[in-house]
Design a protein around this motif. Sequence first.
Motif, PDB file in Angstrom:
ATOM      1  N   PRO A   5      92.458  34.818  16.252  1.00  0.00           N
ATOM      2  CA  PRO A   5      91.364  33.872  16.494  1.00  0.00           C
ATOM      3  C   PRO A   5      91.522  32.627  15.635  1.00  0.00           C
ATOM      4  CG  PRO A   5      90.602  35.750  15.218  1.00  0.00           C
ATOM      5  CD  PRO A   5      92.037  36.016  15.596  1.00  0.00           C
ATOM      6  N   ASP A   6      91.022  31.521  16.135  1.00  0.00           N
ATOM      7  CA  ASP A   6      91.050  30.292  15.354  1.00  0.00           C
ATOM      8  C   ASP A   6      90.167  30.454  14.118  1.00  0.00           C
ATOM      9  OD1 ASP A   6      92.752  28.627  16.770  1.00  0.00           O
ATOM     10  OD2 ASP A   6      91.173  27.919  18.102  1.00  0.00           O
ATOM     11  N   PRO A   7      90.609  29.928  12.989  1.00  0.00           N
ATOM     12  CA  PRO A   7      89.733  29.917  11.821  1.00  0.00           C
ATOM     13  C   PRO A   7      88.583  28.939  12.068  1.00  0.00           C
ATOM     14  CG  PRO A   7      91.690  28.613  11.420  1.00  0.00           C
ATOM     15  CD  PRO A   7      91.867  29.269  12.763  1.00  0.00           C
ATOM     16  N   ASN A  86      83.404  16.009  25.209  1.00  0.00           N
ATOM     17  CA  ASN A  86      82.322  15.866  24.254  1.00  0.00           C
ATOM     18  C   ASN A  86      82.466  16.674  22.981  1.00  0.00           C
ATOM     19  OD1 ASN A  86      80.831  14.153  26.026  1.00  0.00           O
ATOM     20  ND2 ASN A  86      80.404  15.950  27.243  1.00  0.00           N
ATOM     21  N   ARG A  87      83.672  17.160  22.694  1.00  0.00           N
ATOM     22  CA  ARG A  87      83.832  17.971  21.494  1.00  0.00           C
ATOM     23  C   ARG A  87      85.238  17.816  20.921  1.00  0.00           C
ATOM     24  NH1 ARG A  87      83.346  24.422  20.916  1.00  0.00           N
ATOM     25  NH2 ARG A  87      82.692  24.462  18.760  1.00  0.00           N
ATOM     26  N   ILE A  88      85.294  17.498  19.651  1.00  0.00           N
ATOM     27  CA  ILE A  88      86.564  17.421  18.931  1.00  0.00           C
ATOM     28  C   ILE A  88      86.464  18.377  17.748  1.00  0.00           C
ATOM     29  CG2 ILE A  88      88.141  15.956  17.626  1.00  0.00           C
ATOM     30  CD1 ILE A  88      87.018  13.566  19.247  1.00  0.00           C
ATOM     31  N   LEU A  89      87.428  19.276  17.657  1.00  0.00           N
ATOM     32  CA  LEU A  89      87.495  20.222  16.554  1.00  0.00           C
ATOM     33  C   LEU A  89      88.712  19.883  15.703  1.00  0.00           C
ATOM     34  CD1 LEU A  89      86.850  23.434  18.645  1.00  0.00           C
ATOM     35  CD2 LEU A  89      85.198  22.255  17.193  1.00  0.00           C
ATOM     36  N   VAL A  90      88.555  19.933  14.399  1.00  0.00           N
ATOM     37  CA  VAL A  90      89.656  19.650  13.487  1.00  0.00           C
ATOM     38  C   VAL A  90      89.869  20.876  12.615  1.00  0.00           C
ATOM     39  CG1 VAL A  90      90.551  18.127  11.688  1.00  0.00           C
ATOM     40  CG2 VAL A  90      89.062  17.188  13.480  1.00  0.00           C
ATOM     41  N   TYR A  91      91.085  21.402  12.647  1.00  0.00           N
ATOM     42  CA  TYR A  91      91.468  22.568  11.858  1.00  0.00           C
ATOM     43  C   TYR A  91      92.560  22.176  10.875  1.00  0.00           C
ATOM     44  CZ  TYR A  91      89.355  25.174  15.745  1.00  0.00           C
ATOM     45  OH  TYR A  91      88.493  25.655  16.699  1.00  0.00           O
ATOM     46  N   GLU A  92      92.750  22.997   9.874  1.00  0.00           N
ATOM     47  CA  GLU A  92      93.903  22.836   8.995  1.00  0.00           C
ATOM     48  C   GLU A  92      95.146  23.090   9.846  1.00  0.00           C
ATOM     49  OE1 GLU A  92      95.321  21.428   5.857  1.00  0.00           O
ATOM     50  OE2 GLU A  92      93.270  22.100   5.525  1.00  0.00           O
ATOM     51  N   ALA A  93      96.180  22.289   9.698  1.00  0.00           N
ATOM     52  CA  ALA A  93      97.420  22.499  10.477  1.00  0.00           C
ATOM     53  C   ALA A  93      98.046  23.822  10.052  1.00  0.00           C
ATOM     54  CB  ALA A  93      98.396  21.348  10.244  1.00  0.00           C
ATOM     55  N   ASP A  94      98.695  24.463  11.010  1.00  0.00           N
ATOM     56  CA  ASP A  94      99.355  25.750  10.737  1.00  0.00           C
ATOM     57  C   ASP A  94     100.533  25.581   9.818  1.00  0.00           C
ATOM     58  OD1 ASP A  94      97.552  27.029  12.389  1.00  0.00           O
ATOM     59  OD2 ASP A  94      98.829  26.794  14.148  1.00  0.00           O
TER      60      ASP A  94
END
Length: 94
Positions: A5-7, A86-94
């Motif tokens: 799952p995505d963090p 309508n949605r932008i999610l920003v995660y730490e790069a792998d």
Amino acid sequence: MTERPDPAPLCEYDPDPETPVSVAVLEAVAAARGLDSTELLPTYGYTLFDRVDPGALDSLVADRDAVDFAVEFELYGSRVRIEGANRILVYEAD
């Protein structure tokens, strides 16, 4: 093989419908990194244009309510996921 799952995202960003998605991506990544969008170039040494075609990105989501889609790319040490218009999610790069 099971997908992990995505963090939790560093930032969830709901852009203003009048703001081009290329600008909204910069705002979202800057917020996730605790920076102003004008600080991204001096901090990372490259622009959005060096990694992604902003015009193509804007065209992809021009009709924001027409399609359900997702696109992901890495930028400024982050993994950016645009879900629909309508949605932008920003995660730490792998």
